[in-house]
Design a protein around this motif. Structure first.
Motif, PDB file in Angstrom:
ATOM      1  N   PHE A  56      -2.279  -2.431  -6.225  1.00 10.08           N
ATOM      2  CA  PHE A  56      -0.999  -2.059  -6.254  1.00 10.08           C
ATOM      3  C   PHE A  56      -1.133  -1.492  -7.090  1.00 10.08           C
ATOM      4  O   PHE A  56      -0.186  -0.391  -7.935  1.00 10.08           O
ATOM      5  CB  PHE A  56      -0.296  -2.725  -5.762  1.00 10.08           C
ATOM      6  N   ASN A  57      -1.322  -1.953  -8.759  1.00 12.39           N
ATOM      7  CA  ASN A  57      -0.621  -1.065  -9.524  1.00 12.39           C
ATOM      8  C   ASN A  57      -2.013  -1.174 -10.444  1.00 12.39           C
ATOM      9  O   ASN A  57      -1.762  -0.623 -11.882  1.00 12.39           O
ATOM     10  CB  ASN A  57       0.123  -2.616 -10.772  1.00 12.39           C
ATOM     11  N   GLY A  58      -3.137  -1.309 -10.222  1.00 14.17           N
ATOM     12  CA  GLY A  58      -4.357  -0.634 -11.110  1.00 14.17           C
ATOM     13  C   GLY A  58      -4.708  -1.456 -12.193  1.00 14.17           C
ATOM     14  O   GLY A  58      -5.321  -1.153 -13.126  1.00 14.17           O
ATOM     15  N   ARG A  59      -4.287  -2.796 -12.184  1.00 16.82           N
ATOM     16  CA  ARG A  59      -4.317  -3.830 -13.406  1.00 16.82           C
ATOM     17  C   ARG A  59      -4.452  -5.454 -13.497  1.00 16.82           C
ATOM     18  O   ARG A  59      -4.634  -5.246 -11.714  1.00 16.82           O
ATOM     19  CB  ARG A  59      -2.798  -3.514 -14.627  1.00 16.82           C
ATOM     20  N   SER A  85       3.591  -7.856  -1.452  1.00 15.10           N
ATOM     21  CA  SER A  85       2.602  -8.812  -2.749  1.00 15.10           C
ATOM     22  C   SER A  85       3.338 -10.164  -2.615  1.00 15.10           C
ATOM     23  O   SER A  85       3.433 -10.732  -3.490  1.00 15.10           O
ATOM     24  CB  SER A  85       3.046  -7.779  -4.023  1.00 15.10           C
ATOM     25  N   ILE A 119       6.386  -2.776  -1.191  1.00 13.56           N
ATOM     26  CA  ILE A 119       4.711  -3.328  -1.977  1.00 13.56           C
ATOM     27  C   ILE A 119       4.952  -4.721  -2.918  1.00 13.56           C
ATOM     28  O   ILE A 119       4.779  -5.338  -2.799  1.00 13.56           O
ATOM     29  CB  ILE A 119       4.831  -2.256  -3.061  1.00 13.56           C
ATOM     30  N   THR A 120       6.526  -4.743  -3.066  1.00 11.09           N
ATOM     31  CA  THR A 120       6.951  -5.716  -3.590  1.00 11.09           C
ATOM     32  C   THR A 120       7.194  -7.189  -2.851  1.00 11.09           C
ATOM     33  O   THR A 120       7.083  -8.101  -3.092  1.00 11.09           O
ATOM     34  CB  THR A 120       8.491  -5.601  -4.191  1.00 11.09           C
ATOM     35  N   GLY A 167      -2.097  -7.179  -8.517  1.00 10.33           N
ATOM     36  CA  GLY A 167      -2.125  -6.172  -8.925  1.00 10.33           C
ATOM     37  C   GLY A 167      -2.944  -5.173  -9.426  1.00 10.33           C
ATOM     38  O   GLY A 167      -2.830  -4.217 -10.078  1.00 10.33           O
ATOM     39  N   ASN A 209       7.822   1.136  -2.320  1.00  6.22           N
ATOM     40  CA  ASN A 209       8.086   0.092  -3.512  1.00  6.22           C
ATOM     41  C   ASN A 209       8.673  -1.327  -3.304  1.00  6.22           C
ATOM     42  O   ASN A 209       8.207  -2.172  -3.865  1.00  6.22           O
ATOM     43  CB  ASN A 209       8.319   0.838  -5.151  1.00  6.22           C
ATOM     44  N   THR A 246       1.397 -12.925  -2.546  1.00  5.53           N
ATOM     45  CA  THR A 246       1.007 -14.506  -4.049  1.00  5.53           C
ATOM     46  C   THR A 246       0.620 -15.235  -3.545  1.00  5.53           C
ATOM     47  O   THR A 246      -0.155 -15.897  -3.214  1.00  5.53           O
ATOM     48  CB  THR A 246       1.311 -13.485  -4.859  1.00  5.53           C
TER      49      THR A 246
END
Length: 245
Positions: free
Chosen positions: A242-245, A71, A67-68, A239, A64, A75
């Motif tokens: 990695f988060n499905g949103r 990301s 990933i952060t 987003g 995690n 980004t």
């Protein structure tokens, strides 16, 4: 509000940083030992048994966290590149040479393309053969070539001649010596043809190209001076991944 040229100046660094972070994270997740940890304690069977020290191994890498970090870098990079690409659709300028508008509203990406191509054209023009300045040339449409002024030269032929060294006498015959003499027998007329161009014509081309190249560079600078509105795409893309949103 930032300028397009400022965005261009930082986008290469953002790309490099994002690639470095992504590569480093990739190598870390390929080492399972970094992601695993443990706590191992020992309890002797009897109260007076020999104790053993605890064993501990901390988790050094967390998915995690990777990933952060990835990301965040991606980004920033996505947003900078998107801002540049969106702005490139709007950044345009005219190509003006000596007050004459050669092209109007040229996109900045095409100006970059033209700048590189014109450098190649300059190399080609510089290599164009020019007429020999030691001759006088005139363009003759009937030959579709430049033609030099006619030059003439004599053609000679060696002809045997006799030279009497001593005239004949009663006692001795004449003494005659033969020699070769160059005798004019005709005239060569030479006209040279050339597919080259006058040096002045080539130089005029180079001067016009120089002015055009300067104008393209100026137009690019003008187009890149556009005020840009930041475009945000990274958060939505990553987003979703990695988060499905």
């Amino acid at each position: 509000m930032p300028k397009l040229n400022q965005i261009i100046a930082i986008q290469a660094g953002k790309k490099a940083q994002a690639k470095e972070t992504l590569t480093e994270a990739y190598h870390q997740i390929k080492k399972p030992d970094l992601l695993s940890g443990l706590v191992r304690t020992y309890q002797p069977r009897d109260e007076g048994g020999e104790p053993q020290p605890d064993e501990r191994k901390l988790v050094q890498v967390k998915v995690n966290d990777l990933i952060t970090r990835v990301s965040r870098e991606l980004t920033e990079m996505f947003d900078v590149v998107a801002t540049q690409d969106w702005s490139n659709c709007l950044a345009k300028a005219d190509i003006v040479v000596d007050g004459r508008k050669v092209l109007e509203g040229v996109p900045v990406t095409h100006l970059l393309f033209l700048e590189k191509q014109l450098v190649d054209v300059r190399t080609f023009i510089e290599a164009l053969p020019t007429l020999d300045t030691g001759e006088e040339w005139e363009y003759k449409p009937e030959f579709d070539s430049f033609v030099s002024r006619p030059s003439r030269s004599n053609r000679t032929k060696k002809v045997p001649k006799n030279h009497v060294k001593y005239e004949a006498t009663k006692e001795h015959p004449a003494q005659v010596e033969m020699y070769m003499e160059d005798v004019w027998v005709g005239t060569w007329t030479t006209m040279k043809f050339s597919g080259a161009i006058p040096a002045a014509v080539r130089n005029a081309m180079l001067e016009r190209l120089r002015k055009l190249l300067d104008a393209v560079k100026s137009a690019r600078e003008e187009a890149n001076n556009l005020d840009v509105r930041p475009v945000k795409v990274g958060a939505a893309l990553l987003g979703f991944i990695f988060n499905g949103r």
